[in-house]
Scaffold this motif. Structure first.
Motif, short mmCIF file in Angstrom:
data_model
loop_
_atom_site.label_atom_id
_atom_site.label_comp_id
_atom_site.label_asym_id
_atom_site.label_seq_id
_atom_site.Cartn_x
_atom_site.Cartn_y
_atom_site.Cartn_z
N GLU A 96 -22.90 -46.15 11.27
CA GLU A 96 -21.96 -45.36 12.45
C GLU A 96 -20.26 -45.93 11.90
OE1 GLU A 96 -22.46 -45.78 16.23
OE2 GLU A 96 -24.24 -45.34 16.98
N HIS A 100 -18.00 -43.33 9.81
CA HIS A 100 -16.90 -41.89 11.19
C HIS A 100 -15.94 -42.46 9.87
CE1 HIS A 100 -17.37 -41.11 15.29
NE2 HIS A 100 -18.86 -41.74 14.91
N LEU A 103 -15.70 -39.59 7.45
CA LEU A 103 -14.97 -38.47 8.69
C LEU A 103 -13.36 -38.50 8.26
CD1 LEU A 103 -16.28 -35.78 10.39
CD2 LEU A 103 -15.97 -37.63 12.00
N LEU A 271 -16.48 -28.63 9.37
CA LEU A 271 -17.50 -28.53 10.40
C LEU A 271 -18.95 -29.77 9.56
CD1 LEU A 271 -17.44 -24.63 12.09
CD2 LEU A 271 -18.20 -26.88 13.35
N GLU A 274 -18.68 -33.05 10.60
CA GLU A 274 -18.55 -33.49 12.07
C GLU A 274 -21.02 -33.17 11.29
OE1 GLU A 274 -17.36 -34.80 14.09
OE2 GLU A 274 -15.40 -34.06 13.06
N TYR A 275 -21.05 -32.29 10.99
CA TYR A 275 -22.69 -31.81 11.34
C TYR A 275 -23.45 -33.42 10.09
CZ TYR A 275 -22.32 -28.14 13.69
OH TYR A 275 -22.45 -26.00 14.28
N LEU A 277 -22.04 -36.10 9.70
CA LEU A 277 -22.32 -37.09 10.90
C LEU A 277 -23.64 -37.50 11.93
CD1 LEU A 277 -19.50 -39.05 11.98
CD2 LEU A 277 -21.04 -38.54 13.92
N GLU A 278 -23.53 -36.48 12.41
CA GLU A 278 -23.99 -36.11 13.53
C GLU A 278 -25.52 -36.48 12.86
OE1 GLU A 278 -23.89 -32.85 15.97
OE2 GLU A 278 -25.64 -32.07 15.50
N ARG A 281 -26.52 -40.32 12.33
CA ARG A 281 -26.36 -40.95 13.34
C ARG A 281 -27.84 -39.95 14.01
NH1 ARG A 281 -25.01 -40.30 18.67
NH2 ARG A 281 -23.68 -41.89 19.18
N HIS A 282 -28.06 -39.54 13.78
CA HIS A 282 -29.57 -38.85 14.46
C HIS A 282 -30.62 -39.71 13.09
CE1 HIS A 282 -32.33 -36.43 16.90
NE2 HIS A 282 -32.75 -36.63 16.05
N LEU A 285 -30.48 -43.34 14.98
CA LEU A 285 -31.36 -43.08 16.32
C LEU A 285 -33.12 -42.87 15.75
CD1 LEU A 285 -29.06 -41.17 18.41
CD2 LEU A 285 -29.06 -43.85 18.33
N TYR B 270 -30.41 -46.66 26.65
CA TYR B 270 -29.69 -46.29 25.46
C TYR B 270 -29.84 -45.44 24.70
CZ TYR B 270 -28.40 -47.09 20.71
OH TYR B 270 -27.66 -47.40 19.05
N LEU B 271 -31.02 -45.12 24.13
CA LEU B 271 -30.99 -44.32 22.94
C LEU B 271 -30.66 -42.57 24.10
CD1 LEU B 271 -34.48 -45.44 21.47
CD2 LEU B 271 -32.07 -44.90 20.66
N TYR B 275 -28.58 -40.25 22.56
CA TYR B 275 -28.93 -38.46 22.39
C TYR B 275 -27.95 -37.34 22.76
CZ TYR B 275 -33.28 -40.49 19.40
OH TYR B 275 -33.83 -40.77 18.74
N GLU B 278 -25.20 -36.79 21.63
CA GLU B 278 -25.32 -35.86 20.59
C GLU B 278 -25.70 -34.25 20.41
OE1 GLU B 278 -28.19 -37.92 17.09
OE2 GLU B 278 -29.17 -35.83 17.29
N ARG B 281 -22.26 -32.84 21.37
CA ARG B 281 -21.26 -32.83 20.34
C ARG B 281 -21.70 -31.19 19.51
NH1 ARG B 281 -20.88 -34.91 15.62
NH2 ARG B 281 -18.85 -35.81 15.22
N LEU B 285 -19.68 -28.45 18.39
CA LEU B 285 -19.93 -27.70 17.08
C LEU B 285 -20.07 -26.48 16.75
CD1 LEU B 285 -20.48 -31.12 15.27
CD2 LEU B 285 -18.00 -30.46 15.71
#
Lengths: 327, 327
Positions: A96, A100, A103, A271, A274-275, A277-278, A281-282, A285, B270-271, B275, B278, B281, B285
């Motif tokens: 993360e 960021h 970003l 955009l 941002e996508y 980063l998402e 991140r996903h 997770l 937490y997860l 999520y 996300e 977010r 977007l």
């Protein structure tokens, strides 16, 4: 006189149009300035957030780096399942933090630059459109003045032909009078009187002819002017129509040239950052979720007992200890 | 003597086992402490991030709230497409701010609490398992002592029966000697001498019988002790096997009771929080992306001209202005 009024009205409208285009450009420049400030500030926030996350991960990584588990971690991936989750949590914070930072970087080195460029382009395009507009307005005003002139001329000539006509009529009246007098009986009139009358009739005739000529001349002029006026009228309406329906629209288009497209590209850059980063991140997770699914007492118990073989391996079976010679 | 050695070895192992379980619990408590500290610190970071984003949005919202566009915005949603994107950007920052505040809240009021609970449970379960282990070890040591005792007894009785046997053998030898002497010719011996010998033979026979009895008695005892030993041996091996294969495994399971399951639940909390952030977010977007797709010069131009009707509506067509009476 309606004309100079309408003309003035149009001139005022042209000025107003320029004001509107100028205001539109100013609003755009302001918007683009706000966008730059906004992303500059957001970049700061993202950087700070990234730094804090990095610090957090570093703090606990350092804490665990020394531990036996971590040596294990370096050696093989065969960790106790809760410890594995713990390391993945720290990795996620690291990830993360990196994302960021990226970003913030894209904001500063790409998005903001684009907005700056668009702002400059808008101003430049407006300036150029202003020059074009000036020329168009000049031409339009010329046409309007022309129309005003020819109308005036027509009115003037028409007025003159009217006055000429009335003078002619008056002359004709006098002539009739004279002819009426000469109808008296002859034996009453003296010789010299007769002579006088004849000369005055001639005078009147001459005058009538002159006025006749003058009238015809003016009448012709006025008709010419009238036609001139009608033609100019048509031409003017055509030009005005052309300006309001085509030129004006083109002027606005000219100011807009590339504005929406560039804005679109700039915002798409934002955009996609941002996508991305998402997505990252996903992914992180999901890795953690997978590790959580693998929280498993049985295998951990196995590992635990393998960690301390001396403590958990069963002793030898007790054998029969026979006494001397006994079997 | 192998036995007391093995016995001591086992006792040492039992102590070691307790050490391992205690260490495991300490490691768990430490891990859970780290997790709490980690999430407490991350909650702080998220809160700060959320505050900064809120400030950022607020700053620009306030700036625009006054503008004409915003009044428009309040009135209808019919905004110039770039301005619409700008408002959605601010909304997105607002949304991110809210979502990260929520995240921080879930860390503090849910995730951390769970880890705290798990830590307490682990300690409690270990304490209880320790009591159970103590009892199991007591019993096991009792069995081992028992085994030692019965083996000693068997060795003792066996030794005694051996010595009794040798004494009996000796008595039998003496008896043979006496019988051998009484084979001499009778006429050489005196009457009183004959009398002496008869009495000593009797003595020897008596002793031999006594020793015979003693031997049989010891022999029996030793056999009994030997069987006792064999039975206890079997029982002991069974108990030791039971402890190492079943009881020990149960002890570890007892310490683990609910540990992995609770950890799983805590991390899932937490997860799901992550999520959810996300998803929110991503929705935001997508809304912006949609607005970017709708960046449209044509409609904006339309709106622009509608905003200033006085400036852009074409004037009346110029009509023919006839001069008095002219048609």
């Amino acid at each position: 006189m309606a004309m100079p009024f309408v003309q003035g009205e149009i001139r005022a409208q042209l000025v107003e149009q320029q004001k509107c285009l100028e205001q539109q450009t100013e609003m755009r420049v302001q918007l683009l300035q706000d966008l730059q400030d906004f992303f500059r500030k957001k970049a700061e926030i993202e950087t700070e957030y990234s730094r804090n996350l990095e610090k957090l991960a570093e703090r606990f990584m350092a804490k665990t780096r020394s531990t036996k588990d971590h040596q294990q971690y370096k050696k093989d991936q065969n960790l106790l399942s809760p410890v594995n989750c713990w390391y993945l949590l720290l990795n996620q914070v690291r990830r993360e933090s990196k994302d960021h930072a990226t970003l913030s970087d894209i904001y500063l080195n790409n998005v903001i630059m684009r907005f700056m460029q668009i702002s400059e382009d808008s101003t430049r395009m407006f300036k150029k459109s202003k020059e074009i507009a000036f020329q168009l307005h000049e031409d339009l005003m010329k046409v309007l003045n022309e129309l005003y002139t020819v109308m005036k001329t027509y009115h003037m000539y028409h007025a003159e032909s009217i006055s000429a006509e009335s003078k002619l009529k008056e002359a004709e009246k006098q002539e009739e009078k004279q002819i009426g007098r000469s109808g008296d009986p002859v034996f009453h009139i003296r010789l010299e009187e007769r002579h006088q009358r004849r000369s005055s009739v001639k005078k009147i005739e001459k005058m009538k002819e002159k006025r006749q000529a003058k009238y015809s001349e003016n009448k012709l002029k006025s008709i010419k002017a009238r036609n001139e006026y009608l033609l100019t009228l048509e031409a003017t309406n055509a030009s005005v129509f052309k300006y309001y329906i085509h030129d004006l629209s083109d002027l606005i288009d000219y100011c807009d040239l590339g504005y929406h497209a560039s804005l679109n590209r700039a915002l798409r850059t934002y955009l996609s950052a941002e996508y991305n980063l998402e997505t990252s991140r996903h992914e992180g997770l999901d890795i953690i979720e997978n590790a959580v699914d693998n929280l498993e007492p049985r295998s951990d118990k196995q590992r635990f007992m393998e960690m301390y073989p001396a403590a958990f391996c069963p002793p030898m079976k007790f054998e029969f200890q026979s006494h001397m010679g006994d079997e």
